[in-house]
Scaffold this active site. Structure first.
Site, PDB file in Angstrom:
ATOM      1  N   TYR A 151      -7.046 -10.628 -36.725  1.00 14.89           N
ATOM      2  CA  TYR A 151      -7.484 -11.876 -36.067  1.00 14.89           C
ATOM      3  C   TYR A 151      -6.817 -12.014 -34.694  1.00 14.89           C
ATOM      4  CZ  TYR A 151      -9.059 -13.367 -40.776  1.00 14.89           C
ATOM      5  OH  TYR A 151      -9.683 -13.473 -41.993  1.00 14.89           O
ATOM      6  N   TRP A 168     -21.717  -9.180 -49.110  1.00 16.16           N
ATOM      7  CA  TRP A 168     -22.187  -9.965 -50.257  1.00 16.16           C
ATOM      8  C   TRP A 168     -23.684 -10.144 -50.268  1.00 16.16           C
ATOM      9  CZ3 TRP A 168     -18.726  -8.655 -53.110  1.00 16.16           C
ATOM     10  CH2 TRP A 168     -17.386  -8.729 -52.786  1.00 16.16           C
ATOM     11  N   ASP A 242      -2.514 -22.176 -46.406  1.00 12.13           N
ATOM     12  CA  ASP A 242      -1.884 -20.863 -46.560  1.00 12.13           C
ATOM     13  C   ASP A 242      -1.732 -20.620 -48.055  1.00 12.13           C
ATOM     14  OD1 ASP A 242      -0.099 -18.793 -46.910  1.00 12.13           O
ATOM     15  OD2 ASP A 242       1.216 -19.395 -45.267  1.00 12.13           O
ATOM     16  N   PHE A 243      -2.411 -19.592 -48.582  1.00  9.33           N
ATOM     17  CA  PHE A 243      -2.386 -19.447 -50.049  1.00  9.33           C
ATOM     18  C   PHE A 243      -1.013 -19.043 -50.596  1.00  9.33           C
ATOM     19  CE2 PHE A 243      -5.267 -15.415 -49.404  1.00  9.33           C
ATOM     20  CZ  PHE A 243      -4.186 -14.563 -49.188  1.00  9.33           C
ATOM     21  N   ARG A 258     -11.432  -9.083 -52.912  1.00  7.70           N
ATOM     22  CA  ARG A 258     -10.862  -8.230 -51.850  1.00  7.70           C
ATOM     23  C   ARG A 258      -9.645  -8.900 -51.204  1.00  7.70           C
ATOM     24  NH1 ARG A 258     -16.219  -6.308 -48.530  1.00  7.70           N
ATOM     25  NH2 ARG A 258     -16.537  -8.539 -48.283  1.00  7.70           N
ATOM     26  N   HIS A 261      -5.894  -6.566 -52.842  1.00  8.69           N
ATOM     27  CA  HIS A 261      -5.677  -5.205 -52.309  1.00  8.69           C
ATOM     28  C   HIS A 261      -4.986  -5.212 -50.936  1.00  8.69           C
ATOM     29  CE1 HIS A 261      -9.767  -4.666 -49.948  1.00  8.69           C
ATOM     30  NE2 HIS A 261      -9.139  -5.762 -49.613  1.00  8.69           N
ATOM     31  N   ASP A 262      -4.878  -6.391 -50.317  1.00 12.82           N
ATOM     32  CA  ASP A 262      -4.194  -6.491 -49.014  1.00 12.82           C
ATOM     33  C   ASP A 262      -2.675  -6.567 -49.157  1.00 12.82           C
ATOM     34  OD1 ASP A 262      -6.609  -6.644 -47.626  1.00 12.82           O
ATOM     35  OD2 ASP A 262      -6.688  -8.838 -47.744  1.00 12.82           O
ATOM     36  N   GLN A 316      -3.975  -0.246 -42.798  1.00 17.32           N
ATOM     37  CA  GLN A 316      -4.311  -1.578 -42.291  1.00 17.32           C
ATOM     38  C   GLN A 316      -3.546  -2.738 -42.918  1.00 17.32           C
ATOM     39  OE1 GLN A 316      -9.025  -1.469 -41.886  1.00 17.32           O
ATOM     40  NE2 GLN A 316      -7.989  -2.976 -40.644  1.00 17.32           N
TER      41      GLN A 316
HETATM   42  C1  LIG Z   1     -10.088  -8.968 -47.033  1.00 19.04           C
HETATM   43  S1  LIG Z   1     -10.505 -10.622 -46.703  1.00 19.04           S
HETATM   44  C2  LIG Z   1     -11.589 -11.041 -48.050  1.00 19.04           C
HETATM   45  C3  LIG Z   1     -12.513 -12.173 -47.739  1.00 19.04           C
HETATM   46  C4  LIG Z   1     -13.521 -12.510 -48.840  1.00 19.04           C
HETATM   47  N1  LIG Z   1     -12.869 -12.831 -50.087  1.00 19.04           N
HETATM   48  C5  LIG Z   1     -14.498 -11.379 -49.010  1.00 19.04           C
HETATM   49  O1  LIG Z   1     -14.363 -10.591 -49.959  1.00 19.04           O
HETATM   50  O2  LIG Z   1     -15.409 -11.255 -48.182  1.00 19.04           O
HETATM   51  C6  LIG Z   1      -9.034 -11.498 -47.105  1.00 19.04           C
HETATM   52  C7  LIG Z   1      -9.131 -12.985 -46.821  1.00 19.04           C
HETATM   53  O3  LIG Z   1      -7.851 -13.577 -47.112  1.00 19.04           O
HETATM   54  C8  LIG Z   1      -7.593 -14.549 -46.110  1.00 19.04           C
HETATM   55  N2  LIG Z   1      -6.154 -14.777 -46.029  1.00 19.04           N
HETATM   56  C9  LIG Z   1      -5.198 -13.878 -45.671  1.00 19.04           C
HETATM   57  N3  LIG Z   1      -3.977 -14.437 -45.718  1.00 19.04           N
HETATM   58  C10 LIG Z   1      -4.164 -15.738 -46.115  1.00 19.04           C
HETATM   59  C11 LIG Z   1      -3.286 -16.805 -46.357  1.00 19.04           C
HETATM   60  N4  LIG Z   1      -1.948 -16.667 -46.210  1.00 19.04           N
HETATM   61  N5  LIG Z   1      -3.797 -17.996 -46.758  1.00 19.04           N
HETATM   62  C12 LIG Z   1      -5.156 -18.140 -46.907  1.00 19.04           C
HETATM   63  N6  LIG Z   1      -6.045 -17.132 -46.702  1.00 19.04           N
HETATM   64  C13 LIG Z   1      -5.552 -15.945 -46.302  1.00 19.04           C
HETATM   65  C14 LIG Z   1      -8.153 -13.927 -44.846  1.00 19.04           C
HETATM   66  O4  LIG Z   1      -8.365 -14.870 -43.817  1.00 19.04           O
HETATM   67  C15 LIG Z   1      -9.448 -13.295 -45.366  1.00 19.04           C
HETATM   68  O5  LIG Z   1     -10.525 -14.180 -45.292  1.00 19.04           O
END
Ligand SMILES: C[S@@+](CC[C@H](N)C(=O)[O-])C[C@H]1O[C@@H](n2cnc3c(N)ncnc32)[C@H](O)[C@@H]1O
Length: 355
Positions: A151, A168, A242-243, A258, A261-262, A316
């Site tokens: 971002y 999707w 913020d999750f 998804r 996996h981050d 990544q």
């Molecule tokens: C790989 S994307 C997956 C998006 C969606 N679930 C999909 O499969 O299309 C990960 C998502 O987690 C969100 N994200 C990352 N860190 C976050 C945080 N600390 N709090 C809230 N959302 C977060 C990102 O903005 C992103 O939209």
């Protein structure tokens, strides 16, 4: 990927050489797809049904000689076909998946892959050596925080959101019908991005009340065009936060598509624990991820794609793709004692965990 078939009169040594060259040239195939999308080749052709080299070169502002090479490469790759009069037409693959505005279009995904992931993969060796992502060298943002790099500007955030949304339109129905989700009325898609999967869920399960939770910046973008049309009420709610820190809304079912996996196992355990607390005793969890085959599984058709996706996470993110057993252990650790998995059509598995 190299053809596994033996060619007539091919010696083992010739085959080795051919296979090696096919592997080594794989990046060129990717770039043909990315460049043809970026230049708008498939859109120009779609506008008139068929077009000759001159017309395509003029419309895309390109060299006619080089345009011909690109178009012929697209023919070899099954994205274009050439008619007896020498004009080019889109194949079913291109019409369905690469023409802007088609319902299953993956064009933004191609443009996103051509940018951040392609550049990160250029640093794969260094990522393997150092055991961490390479955003500093790849995109000039010196951070290990995946989303600070992805971002890095408003246009990049938008491109990522549009790219992920497109998945999707093809896979959303498969992952959301793997289990009957109608018993779950209040649903929260945690890290739900643009809300594409959440909207599909609201469409498939009309009695549901769905909230998309994501960062405040993503949520602000998700509530505006091109994700929402002015004057039309969204079918889902949006909540920014913020999750890892903010209070999560109460829900009967939480979706993490998804997302895990981050992150590292430790971060995943923290997030799952927070969801478990927010949801209470009867809550369930729907995970959507590409699954790694079990440890020691003999090489099978899904093994290489899963390994490549996991290497993509290595260049990544802080995470990796995991096995079914690893997801089961992570969810069990957060109090979800039941676990079932369905491998859907396409690259993703759906896992349902409940207490
Ligand atoms: C790989 S994307 C997956 C998006 C969606 N679930 C999909 O499969 O299309 C990960 C998502 O987690 C969100 N994200 C990352 N860190 C976050 C945080 N600390 N709090 C809230 N959302 C977060 C990102 O903005 C992103 O939209």
């Amino acid at each position: 990927m190299a053809s596994e078939e033996w060619r007539e009169d091919e010696t083992p040594e010739d085959r080795d050489f051919r296979v090696l060259m096919e592997y080594a040239h794989g990046f060129m195939v990717s770039q043909v797809v990315f460049s043809a999308c970026d230049l708008g080749v498939f859109d120009v052709i779609a506008a008139s049904g068929t077009a000759d080299v001159g017309a395509i070169a003029r419309a895309t502002g390109s060299s006619p000689c080089h345009t011909r090479l690109l178009l012929e490469a697209c023919v070899e790759l099954g994205m274009l076909r050439v008619g007896p009069d020498g004009t080019f037409a889109n194949t079913r693959l291109a019409s369905s998946l690469l023409v802007a505005g088609s319902p299953r279009c993956q064009r933004h995904m191609m443009l996103y892959l051509a940018g951040t992931p392609y550049r990160c993969w250029g640093q794969l060796g260094r990522a393997v050596r150092e055991g961490r992502s390479q955003y500093g060298r790849a995109v000039g943002v010196d951070t290990e925080e995946p989303f600070a790099a992805i971002y890095r500007s408003e246009p990049e955030r938008l491109l990522f959101m549009r790219a992920l949304q497109e998945t999707w339109s093809v896979c959303g129905g498969h992952v959301l019908t793997a289990f009957d989700l109608s018993p779950f009325r209040v649903v929260c898609d945690v890290g739900g991005g643009s809300g594409a999967l959440a909207c599909e869920l609201a469409r498939l399960y009309p009695g549901s009340d769905v909230t998309v939770f994501d960062t405040p910046e993503v949520i602000a973008a998700a509530q505006a065009p091109p994700f929402q049309s002015p004057g039309i009420e969204p079918v889902v709610h949006f909540l920014g936060g913020d999750f890892f820190r903010s209070r999560l809304p109460a829900a009967d079912l939480y979706i993490l598509a998804r997302v895990l996996h981050d992150w590292t196992d430790e971060a995943c355990a923290g997030l799952l624990g927070r969801i478990s607390m927010a949801g209470g005793a009867g809550t369930a969890l729907l995970l959507v991820e590409a699954l790694m085959p079990p440890e020691g599984d003999p090489a099978g058709p899904v093994r290489l794609p899963a390994l490549l996706l996991s290497l993509n996470m290595a260049v990544q993110t802080r995470g990796r793709e995991r096995t079914e057993a690893e997801y089961q252990a992570l969810t069990a650790g957060a109090g979800f004692s039941h676990f079932r998995v369905v491998r859907t059509r396409g690259p993703y598995a759906t896992m349902l965990a409940w207490k």
